[in-house]
Motif scaffolding. Structure first.
Motif, PDB file in Angstrom:
ATOM      1  N   GLY A 150       3.442   9.071   8.395  1.00  0.00           N
ATOM      2  CA  GLY A 150       4.888   8.929   8.191  1.00  0.00           C
ATOM      3  C   GLY A 150       5.230   9.508   6.831  1.00  0.00           C
ATOM      4  N   ASN A 151       5.827   8.691   5.964  1.00  0.00           N
ATOM      5  CA  ASN A 151       6.141   9.159   4.613  1.00  0.00           C
ATOM      6  C   ASN A 151       4.852   9.465   3.838  1.00  0.00           C
ATOM      7  N   LEU A 152       4.774  10.659   3.241  1.00  0.00           N
ATOM      8  CA  LEU A 152       3.526  11.052   2.549  1.00  0.00           C
ATOM      9  C   LEU A 152       3.517  10.684   1.070  1.00  0.00           C
ATOM     10  N   ARG A 153       4.613  10.099   0.574  1.00  0.00           N
ATOM     11  CA  ARG A 153       4.677   9.793  -0.856  1.00  0.00           C
ATOM     12  C   ARG A 153       3.536   8.834  -1.241  1.00  0.00           C
ATOM     13  N   GLY A 154       2.689   9.281  -2.169  1.00  0.00           N
ATOM     14  CA  GLY A 154       1.592   8.438  -2.649  1.00  0.00           C
ATOM     15  C   GLY A 154       0.337   8.484  -1.790  1.00  0.00           C
ATOM     16  N   VAL A 155       0.370   9.222  -0.675  1.00  0.00           N
ATOM     17  CA  VAL A 155      -0.849   9.325   0.151  1.00  0.00           C
ATOM     18  C   VAL A 155      -1.873  10.182  -0.596  1.00  0.00           C
ATOM     19  N   ARG A 156      -3.113   9.690  -0.686  1.00  0.00           N
ATOM     20  CA  ARG A 156      -4.145  10.356  -1.490  1.00  0.00           C
ATOM     21  C   ARG A 156      -4.996  11.271  -0.598  1.00  0.00           C
TER      22      ARG A 156
END
Ligand code: CP
Length: 300
Positions: A150-156
Protein backbone atom coordinates in the motif's frame (compact mmCIF):
# COMPACT_ATOMS: atom_id res chain seq x y z
CA UNK A 1 -0.68 13.85 -16.98
CA UNK A 2 2.67 14.16 -18.77
CA UNK A 3 3.36 17.05 -21.10
CA UNK A 4 3.85 16.50 -24.86
CA UNK A 5 7.56 17.15 -24.38
CA UNK A 6 8.01 14.32 -21.88
CA UNK A 7 5.86 12.01 -24.00
CA UNK A 8 8.54 12.00 -26.68
CA UNK A 9 11.33 11.30 -24.24
CA UNK A 10 11.16 8.48 -21.80
CA UNK A 11 14.63 7.56 -20.70
CA UNK A 12 14.88 9.06 -17.24
CA UNK A 13 12.37 10.49 -14.81
CA UNK A 14 13.68 14.04 -14.64
CA UNK A 15 10.52 15.42 -16.25
CA UNK A 16 8.09 13.38 -14.15
CA UNK A 17 6.55 14.91 -11.05
CA UNK A 18 5.19 12.87 -8.11
CA UNK A 19 1.73 13.67 -9.46
CA UNK A 20 2.73 12.24 -12.89
CA UNK A 21 3.84 9.01 -11.20
CA UNK A 22 0.63 8.74 -9.16
CA UNK A 23 -1.46 9.40 -12.30
CA UNK A 24 0.57 6.83 -14.21
CA UNK A 25 -0.11 4.14 -11.59
CA UNK A 26 -3.83 5.03 -11.70
CA UNK A 27 -3.70 4.38 -15.45
CA UNK A 28 -2.04 0.99 -14.80
CA UNK A 29 -4.83 0.20 -12.28
CA UNK A 30 -7.46 1.07 -14.92
CA UNK A 31 -5.82 -1.25 -17.48
CA UNK A 32 -5.63 -4.09 -14.92
CA UNK A 33 -9.34 -3.62 -14.19
CA UNK A 34 -10.30 -3.45 -17.88
CA UNK A 35 -7.67 -5.50 -19.75
CA UNK A 36 -9.86 -5.90 -22.87
CA UNK A 37 -9.77 -2.18 -23.75
CA UNK A 38 -7.62 -1.49 -26.85
CA UNK A 39 -7.45 2.20 -27.72
CA UNK A 40 -4.41 1.87 -30.02
CA UNK A 41 -5.96 -0.41 -32.68
CA UNK A 42 -3.98 -0.76 -35.89
CA UNK A 43 -0.81 1.28 -35.29
CA UNK A 44 2.69 -0.27 -35.44
CA UNK A 45 5.48 -0.08 -32.90
CA UNK A 46 9.15 -0.81 -33.63
CA UNK A 47 10.77 -2.96 -30.93
CA UNK A 48 14.53 -2.70 -31.43
CA UNK A 49 16.53 -4.78 -28.96
CA UNK A 50 20.26 -4.35 -29.57
CA UNK A 51 21.15 -6.09 -26.27
CA UNK A 52 19.83 -9.46 -25.01
CA UNK A 53 16.43 -9.61 -23.30
CA UNK A 54 13.75 -12.11 -22.41
CA UNK A 55 11.35 -10.33 -20.04
CA UNK A 56 11.39 -6.77 -21.37
CA UNK A 57 11.16 -7.77 -25.03
CA UNK A 58 8.38 -10.32 -24.52
CA UNK A 59 6.61 -7.98 -22.12
CA UNK A 60 6.62 -5.03 -24.58
CA UNK A 61 5.58 -7.40 -27.38
CA UNK A 62 2.69 -8.71 -25.28
CA UNK A 63 1.76 -5.19 -24.20
CA UNK A 64 1.77 -3.93 -27.80
CA UNK A 65 -0.46 -6.77 -29.03
CA UNK A 66 -2.87 -6.38 -26.08
CA UNK A 67 -3.12 -2.67 -26.88
CA UNK A 68 -3.94 -3.43 -30.54
CA UNK A 69 -0.49 -2.37 -31.85
CA UNK A 70 1.45 -4.47 -34.35
CA UNK A 71 4.99 -5.05 -33.04
CA UNK A 72 7.84 -4.97 -35.62
CA UNK A 73 10.90 -6.58 -34.06
CA UNK A 74 14.68 -6.50 -34.34
CA UNK A 75 16.19 -8.88 -31.79
CA UNK A 76 19.99 -8.64 -31.81
CA UNK A 77 22.27 -8.05 -34.77
CA UNK A 78 21.97 -11.47 -36.36
CA UNK A 79 20.21 -11.37 -39.70
CA UNK A 80 20.17 -7.54 -39.84
CA UNK A 81 22.40 -5.10 -41.72
CA UNK A 82 24.21 -4.41 -38.42
CA UNK A 83 26.19 -7.50 -39.47
CA UNK A 84 27.25 -5.55 -42.58
CA UNK A 85 28.49 -2.58 -40.55
CA UNK A 86 25.38 -0.40 -40.42
CA UNK A 87 25.26 1.73 -37.26
CA UNK A 88 22.54 1.46 -34.62
CA UNK A 89 21.49 5.05 -35.37
CA UNK A 90 21.16 4.37 -39.13
CA UNK A 91 19.16 1.25 -38.35
CA UNK A 92 16.78 3.31 -36.22
CA UNK A 93 16.41 6.12 -38.79
CA UNK A 94 15.72 3.63 -41.59
CA UNK A 95 13.03 1.94 -39.50
CA UNK A 96 11.65 5.41 -38.67
CA UNK A 97 11.23 6.06 -42.40
CA UNK A 98 8.78 3.13 -42.47
CA UNK A 99 6.44 5.05 -40.20
CA UNK A 100 6.04 3.19 -36.89
CA UNK A 101 3.88 5.01 -34.35
CA UNK A 102 6.54 4.68 -31.68
CA UNK A 103 9.88 3.07 -30.83
CA UNK A 104 10.84 0.80 -27.96
CA UNK A 105 14.65 0.52 -27.86
CA UNK A 106 17.19 -1.39 -25.77
CA UNK A 107 20.77 -0.36 -26.49
CA UNK A 108 24.25 0.17 -25.04
CA UNK A 109 25.56 3.16 -23.03
CA UNK A 110 27.04 4.59 -26.24
CA UNK A 111 23.65 4.93 -27.94
CA UNK A 112 22.53 8.52 -27.32
CA UNK A 113 18.88 8.06 -26.37
CA UNK A 114 18.40 11.78 -25.66
CA UNK A 115 19.67 12.88 -29.09
CA UNK A 116 17.68 10.12 -30.78
CA UNK A 117 14.44 11.08 -29.09
CA UNK A 118 14.94 14.67 -30.23
CA UNK A 119 15.48 13.61 -33.86
CA UNK A 120 12.64 11.10 -34.08
CA UNK A 121 9.22 12.57 -34.63
CA UNK A 122 7.49 9.72 -32.80
CA UNK A 123 7.84 8.70 -29.12
CA UNK A 124 10.87 6.68 -28.01
CA UNK A 125 10.49 4.39 -25.00
CA UNK A 126 13.68 3.18 -23.33
CA UNK A 127 13.69 -0.58 -22.73
CA UNK A 128 17.13 -0.59 -21.09
CA UNK A 129 20.05 1.79 -21.72
CA UNK A 130 23.42 0.18 -20.98
CA UNK A 131 24.20 0.70 -17.29
CA UNK A 132 22.29 3.99 -17.23
CA UNK A 133 18.53 3.48 -17.13
CA UNK A 134 15.70 0.96 -17.18
CA UNK A 135 12.65 3.11 -16.45
CA UNK A 136 9.89 0.58 -17.13
CA UNK A 137 11.57 -1.89 -14.73
CA UNK A 138 11.72 0.77 -11.99
CA UNK A 139 8.03 1.53 -12.50
CA UNK A 140 7.03 -2.12 -12.32
CA UNK A 141 9.18 -2.64 -9.22
CA UNK A 142 7.58 0.28 -7.37
CA UNK A 143 4.10 -0.69 -8.59
CA UNK A 144 4.64 -4.26 -7.30
CA UNK A 145 5.82 -2.95 -3.92
CA UNK A 146 2.77 -0.67 -3.74
CA UNK A 147 0.48 -3.63 -4.37
CA UNK A 148 2.15 -5.44 -1.48
CA UNK A 149 2.54 -2.64 1.08
CA UNK A 150 0.00 0.00 0.00
CA UNK A 151 1.59 3.27 1.11
CA UNK A 152 5.38 2.96 0.66
CA UNK A 153 6.32 5.78 3.05
CA UNK A 154 8.92 4.38 5.47
CA UNK A 155 9.05 0.92 3.86
CA UNK A 156 12.66 -0.31 4.11
CA UNK A 157 13.98 -1.71 0.81
CA UNK A 158 17.37 -3.46 0.69
CA UNK A 159 19.28 -3.61 -2.61
CA UNK A 160 21.68 -6.57 -2.78
CA UNK A 161 24.51 -7.22 -5.23
CA UNK A 162 25.87 -5.49 -8.32
CA UNK A 163 24.49 -2.01 -7.62
CA UNK A 164 27.07 0.00 -9.52
CA UNK A 165 26.37 -1.64 -12.89
CA UNK A 166 22.59 -1.78 -12.45
CA UNK A 167 20.47 0.37 -14.76
CA UNK A 168 17.47 -0.96 -12.84
CA UNK A 169 18.72 0.66 -9.63
CA UNK A 170 19.74 3.94 -11.36
CA UNK A 171 16.13 4.34 -12.46
CA UNK A 172 14.66 3.06 -9.20
CA UNK A 173 16.66 5.60 -7.15
CA UNK A 174 15.18 8.40 -9.26
CA UNK A 175 11.63 7.58 -8.14
CA UNK A 176 12.00 5.76 -4.79
CA UNK A 177 12.38 8.92 -2.63
CA UNK A 178 9.16 10.40 -4.07
CA UNK A 179 7.27 7.42 -2.68
CA UNK A 180 9.01 7.68 0.69
CA UNK A 181 10.85 4.37 0.31
CA UNK A 182 13.87 3.99 2.59
CA UNK A 183 16.68 2.33 0.63
CA UNK A 184 19.73 0.46 1.98
CA UNK A 185 22.58 -1.29 0.16
CA UNK A 186 24.56 -4.46 0.70
CA UNK A 187 27.33 -5.34 -1.77
CA UNK A 188 31.09 -5.85 -1.96
CA UNK A 189 32.87 -2.45 -1.99
CA UNK A 190 33.77 -2.83 -5.69
CA UNK A 191 30.06 -3.10 -6.59
CA UNK A 192 28.86 -0.13 -4.50
CA UNK A 193 28.42 3.38 -5.95
CA UNK A 194 31.25 5.76 -4.91
CA UNK A 195 29.09 8.28 -3.15
CA UNK A 196 25.97 7.21 -1.37
CA UNK A 197 23.76 8.72 1.25
CA UNK A 198 22.07 5.37 1.77
CA UNK A 199 22.84 3.01 4.69
CA UNK A 200 25.30 0.27 3.74
CA UNK A 201 25.23 -3.08 5.54
CA UNK A 202 28.24 -5.33 6.13
CA UNK A 203 26.59 -8.49 4.91
CA UNK A 204 23.24 -9.92 3.81
CA UNK A 205 22.28 -11.01 7.35
CA UNK A 206 22.62 -7.45 8.68
CA UNK A 207 20.75 -6.01 5.71
CA UNK A 208 17.87 -8.45 6.01
CA UNK A 209 17.58 -7.70 9.77
CA UNK A 210 16.83 -4.09 8.76
CA UNK A 211 14.72 -4.65 5.64
CA UNK A 212 11.05 -5.34 4.90
CA UNK A 213 11.71 -5.99 1.19
CA UNK A 214 14.87 -6.93 -0.70
CA UNK A 215 15.78 -6.65 -4.38
CA UNK A 216 18.54 -9.05 -5.41
CA UNK A 217 20.69 -8.22 -8.43
CA UNK A 218 22.74 -10.42 -10.72
CA UNK A 219 26.49 -9.70 -10.84
CA UNK A 220 26.83 -8.44 -14.41
CA UNK A 221 30.17 -10.04 -15.26
CA UNK A 222 29.65 -9.08 -18.93
CA UNK A 223 29.75 -5.35 -18.05
CA UNK A 224 33.03 -5.17 -16.12
CA UNK A 225 36.51 -6.67 -15.75
CA UNK A 226 36.48 -6.69 -11.92
CA UNK A 227 38.19 -9.59 -10.21
CA UNK A 228 35.48 -10.98 -7.97
CA UNK A 229 36.01 -14.17 -6.05
CA UNK A 230 32.70 -16.04 -6.26
CA UNK A 231 33.32 -18.07 -3.08
CA UNK A 232 33.98 -14.90 -1.05
CA UNK A 233 30.92 -13.23 -2.58
CA UNK A 234 28.73 -16.19 -1.62
CA UNK A 235 29.89 -16.06 2.03
CA UNK A 236 28.52 -12.54 2.58
CA UNK A 237 25.94 -11.80 -0.12
CA UNK A 238 24.26 -15.05 -1.23
CA UNK A 239 21.07 -16.28 0.44
CA UNK A 240 21.68 -19.10 2.96
CA UNK A 241 19.12 -21.31 4.70
CA UNK A 242 19.32 -19.24 7.89
CA UNK A 243 18.10 -16.20 5.91
CA UNK A 244 14.69 -17.92 5.62
CA UNK A 245 13.76 -16.17 8.91
CA UNK A 246 13.37 -12.98 6.81
CA UNK A 247 10.50 -14.66 4.92
CA UNK A 248 9.02 -16.11 8.11
CA UNK A 249 8.63 -12.62 9.58
CA UNK A 250 6.84 -11.38 6.42
CA UNK A 251 9.75 -10.01 4.35
CA UNK A 252 9.34 -10.06 0.57
CA UNK A 253 11.98 -10.47 -2.09
CA UNK A 254 12.28 -9.33 -5.67
CA UNK A 255 14.68 -9.73 -8.59
CA UNK A 256 14.58 -8.06 -12.02
CA UNK A 257 15.87 -11.30 -13.57
CA UNK A 258 17.55 -13.26 -14.89
CA UNK A 259 18.41 -15.04 -11.60
CA UNK A 260 21.67 -16.95 -11.09
CA UNK A 261 20.64 -19.45 -8.43
CA UNK A 262 24.20 -20.17 -7.29
CA UNK A 263 25.04 -16.47 -6.69
CA UNK A 264 21.87 -14.70 -5.50
CA UNK A 265 19.10 -16.96 -4.24
CA UNK A 266 18.41 -20.70 -4.25
CA UNK A 267 15.65 -21.70 -6.66
CA UNK A 268 13.26 -22.72 -3.86
CA UNK A 269 13.60 -19.27 -2.27
CA UNK A 270 12.92 -17.54 -5.61
CA UNK A 271 9.73 -19.62 -5.85
CA UNK A 272 8.67 -19.01 -2.23
CA UNK A 273 5.19 -17.44 -1.73
CA UNK A 274 6.95 -14.35 -0.29
CA UNK A 275 8.87 -13.93 -3.55
CA UNK A 276 7.35 -11.26 -5.83
CA UNK A 277 9.54 -12.13 -8.82
CA UNK A 278 6.72 -13.33 -11.05
CA UNK A 279 4.40 -10.56 -9.80
CA UNK A 280 7.02 -8.14 -11.16
CA UNK A 281 6.88 -9.86 -14.55
CA UNK A 282 3.08 -9.93 -14.57
CA UNK A 283 2.84 -6.24 -13.65
CA UNK A 284 5.44 -5.42 -16.31
CA UNK A 285 2.90 -6.03 -19.06
CA UNK A 286 0.39 -3.59 -17.51
CA UNK A 287 3.10 -1.00 -16.92
CA UNK A 288 4.21 -1.23 -20.57
CA UNK A 289 0.64 -1.11 -21.87
CA UNK A 290 0.20 2.11 -19.90
CA UNK A 291 3.49 3.51 -21.23
CA UNK A 292 2.47 2.78 -24.82
CA UNK A 293 -0.95 4.36 -24.23
CA UNK A 294 0.65 7.39 -22.66
CA UNK A 295 3.33 7.69 -25.36
CA UNK A 296 0.71 7.58 -28.10
CA UNK A 297 -1.52 10.05 -26.33
CA UNK A 298 -4.49 7.68 -26.09
CA UNK A 299 -5.16 8.14 -22.39
CA UNK A 300 -8.85 8.74 -21.69
N1 CP B 1 14.47 -7.33 -16.17
C1 CP B 1 14.97 -7.37 -17.42
O1 CP B 1 15.32 -6.36 -18.02
O2 CP B 1 15.07 -8.65 -17.95
P1 CP B 1 15.49 -8.94 -19.45
O3 CP B 1 16.95 -8.56 -19.60
O4 CP B 1 15.26 -10.43 -19.64
O5 CP B 1 14.65 -8.10 -20.35
Amino acid sequence: MLTDESRNYFTQFDRWSSQDLDNFFLLVDQIKLNPESRPLNGATTALLFFEPSTRTRMSYETAAIREGLYPLLIDGAQGTSLEKGETLEDTIFNVAAMGPSCFVVRGPDALNFRALSERLNVPLLCAGWGKKAHPSQALLDVYTLREKFGNLRGVRLLIVGDIIHSRVISSLLEIAPGFGLEVGFVAPPSLLPNVTSYPIFKNLSEGLEWAQAAIFLRVQFERHQLELDRATYRQSYTWQRYHDSFLQRGGVLMHPGPVNYDMELPEEVARHPQSLILNQVENGVFIRRALLRLALGRVS
